[in-house]
Design a protein around this motif. Structure first.
Motif, short mmCIF file in Angstrom:
data_model
loop_
_atom_site.label_atom_id
_atom_site.label_comp_id
_atom_site.label_asym_id
_atom_site.label_seq_id
_atom_site.Cartn_x
_atom_site.Cartn_y
_atom_site.Cartn_z
N LEU A 84 -13.26 -19.52 19.79
CA LEU A 84 -14.47 -18.70 19.84
C LEU A 84 -14.26 -17.34 19.16
CD1 LEU A 84 -15.93 -18.86 23.47
CD2 LEU A 84 -17.01 -19.74 21.39
N GLY A 85 -15.19 -16.99 18.28
CA GLY A 85 -15.13 -15.69 17.62
C GLY A 85 -15.71 -14.63 18.54
N VAL A 86 -14.86 -13.95 19.27
CA VAL A 86 -15.33 -12.93 20.22
C VAL A 86 -15.20 -11.53 19.59
CG1 VAL A 86 -14.87 -11.86 22.46
CG2 VAL A 86 -14.81 -14.35 22.23
N GLN A 87 -14.05 -11.23 19.08
CA GLN A 87 -13.71 -9.99 18.34
C GLN A 87 -13.57 -8.76 19.24
OE1 GLN A 87 -12.93 -11.68 16.18
NE2 GLN A 87 -14.51 -12.94 15.27
N THR A 88 -14.57 -8.46 20.04
CA THR A 88 -14.47 -7.34 20.98
C THR A 88 -15.49 -7.56 22.09
OG1 THR A 88 -14.81 -4.94 21.27
CG2 THR A 88 -16.00 -5.97 19.48
N LEU A 89 -15.26 -6.89 23.22
CA LEU A 89 -16.25 -6.98 24.31
C LEU A 89 -17.03 -5.66 24.44
CD1 LEU A 89 -13.99 -8.67 27.03
CD2 LEU A 89 -15.63 -9.78 25.50
N GLN A 90 -16.69 -4.70 23.60
CA GLN A 90 -17.29 -3.37 23.72
C GLN A 90 -18.66 -3.31 23.04
OE1 GLN A 90 -15.72 -0.72 25.29
NE2 GLN A 90 -14.06 -2.13 25.85
N PRO A 91 -19.73 -2.99 23.82
CA PRO A 91 -21.07 -2.97 23.22
C PRO A 91 -21.16 -2.11 21.96
CG PRO A 91 -21.17 -2.62 25.60
CD PRO A 91 -19.73 -2.64 25.24
N LYS A 92 -20.51 -0.96 22.00
CA LYS A 92 -20.60 -0.05 20.85
C LYS A 92 -19.98 -0.68 19.60
CE LYS A 92 -18.96 4.54 19.58
NZ LYS A 92 -18.14 5.66 20.00
N LEU A 93 -18.84 -1.34 19.80
CA LEU A 93 -18.14 -1.93 18.65
C LEU A 93 -18.85 -3.18 18.16
CD1 LEU A 93 -14.42 -1.50 19.78
CD2 LEU A 93 -15.84 0.05 18.45
N LEU A 94 -19.41 -3.94 19.10
CA LEU A 94 -20.15 -5.15 18.70
C LEU A 94 -21.31 -4.76 17.79
CD1 LEU A 94 -20.06 -7.07 22.09
CD2 LEU A 94 -19.18 -7.94 19.92
N LYS A 95 -21.93 -3.63 18.11
CA LYS A 95 -23.04 -3.16 17.29
C LYS A 95 -22.54 -2.78 15.89
CE LYS A 95 -27.10 -0.40 17.97
NZ LYS A 95 -27.65 0.78 18.56
#
Ligand code: SF4
Length: 363
Positions: A112-123
């Motif tokens: 699964l491509g998750v990459q980060t769980l941080q809302p700011k970084l996901l944006k």
């Protein structure tokens, strides 16, 4: 004959800002044509029952249910003896019916491509999922019978702090029922959106600290490091990726895929229109003995346990310690490499500097 296959699906439902892979936006008609072309390549190229199969991308789960079904059905005859059958997926496009379809066709591992769980970084990286959705997708995949899950994480993202990185790793090892973690340092490629926007890498020292933290933290929480970027629970190492690191042959299928068979490396065309109209149009390079010796060293030193010296001798009829005596003397004296129990491996000090060590082997 190769016993492993990598198949590249070039479509994504959304193009992420940091991405420079071979991929294009999903379009139904184009994807239908691609599926027909890839089924043809599968039938022409694959010959043996496979031990490992890996469908990567792009985003394989971006295909529609029907397209995925045609693709997986075409692969059915080759995967009957498969030990590990992985497909990459992302949270938004991997619907429950597609999960059930994957299970039905024998897929037993999801990356699964998750990459980060941080809302700011996901944006910032333009990924649309939330932490809650990741967890719920993992549970849904498990509920549907696929119980080997790997996630990808990226460190060194713009505005990512050490605190954010620690929070993500803690959350994952504490609450996420997964078996494997792959870590990637962000590289800002010239042709990605980040590259065009002039986004800069974070301070390299912070990036190194993030890697060092993960190296220390993950094994204390059940994920042992078996490769430079990969951590797993015991017995859940990626068999397919270990095949690359052991330098075995593998088929490459799909536009943008590479393969290696019988001392020839080939790169299929990256142009989807060429692929659809003319097939793989592969660029082939015949590897000589020196190329292969170097590539074997390069891949094996990524593994925590290193390279089996007897295996090297069996493959090339060359004594490794004699051939590379001066490099070994230098790197062992510097504390970068060590030989023990018939293996040569990078030390804790040498591991992060592997690329520099490898230059010596090239020379
Ligand atoms: S990072 Fe993955 S999901 Fe995003 S555009 Fe690239 S291949 Fe597609």
């Amino acid at each position: 004959m190769a016993q492993a296959c990598y198949l590249h699906v070039p479509f994504c439902r959304h193009i992420c800002a940091y991405c420079d892979f071979t991929r294009c936006g999903y379009h139904e008609t184009l994807a239908d044509k691609w599926v027909s072309a890839v089924v043809k390549e599968i039938q022409e190229k694959l010959q043996a029952p496979l031990k490992t199969m890996y469908i990567g991308g792009g985003t394989p789960s971006a295909l529609s249910y029907e397209q995925l079904n045609v693709l997986l059905t075409a692969l059915d005859p080759y995967i009957q003896e498969c030990e590990e059958y992985t497909m990459e997926a992302n949270i938004e496009s991997f619907s429950e019916d597609k999960i059930a379809l994957c299970y039905h066709h024998g897929i037993n591992r999801i990356s699964l491509g998750v990459q980060t769980l941080q809302p700011k970084l996901l944006k910032i990286i333009e990924r649309k999922h939330t932490k809650e959705e990741v967890l719920s997708k993992i549970k849904e995949i498990k509920k549907n019978g696929i119980d080997n899950i790997s996630i990808d994480l990226i460190y060194g993202l713009p505005e990512q702090t050490m605190t954010m990185w620690k929070e993500d790793l803690e959350e994952i090892v504490t609450n996420f029922p997964i078996e494997h973690i792959s870590l990637y340092a962000l590289t800002i490629e010239e042709h990605s959106k980040f590259g065009r926007m002039g986004v800069k890498n974070i301070d390299p020292e912070v990036e190194e600290d993030m890697y060092a933290f993960a190296q220390d933290y993950l094994p204390k929480h059940g994920f042992y490091q078996y490769e430079i970027s990969n951590f797993s629970k015991q017995g859940k190492e990626s068999k397919h990726n270990c095949m690359y690191w052991k330098y075995e042959d593998f088929y490459g299928i799909g536009c943008g895929a590479s393969g290696k068979e019988q001392h020839v490396r080939y790169d299929n065309t990256k142009n989807i229109h060429t692929y659809i109209t003319q097939g793989s149009v592969a660029n082939c390079i015949t590897l000589n003995k020196e190329d292969e010796m170097f590539e074997l060293i390069m891949m094996n030193l990524r593994l925590k346990k290193g390279m089996d010296l007897n295996h090297f001798k069996e493959l090339f009829q060359v004594d490794f310690e004699e051939k590379y005596a001066s490099v070994l003397q230098k790197q062992i004296e510097k504390g970068m490499l060590a030989i023990s129990d018939g293996y040569i491996k990078a030390t804790e000090k040498g591991y992060p500097l592997l690329n520099d060590i490898l230059i010596d082997f090239m020379e």
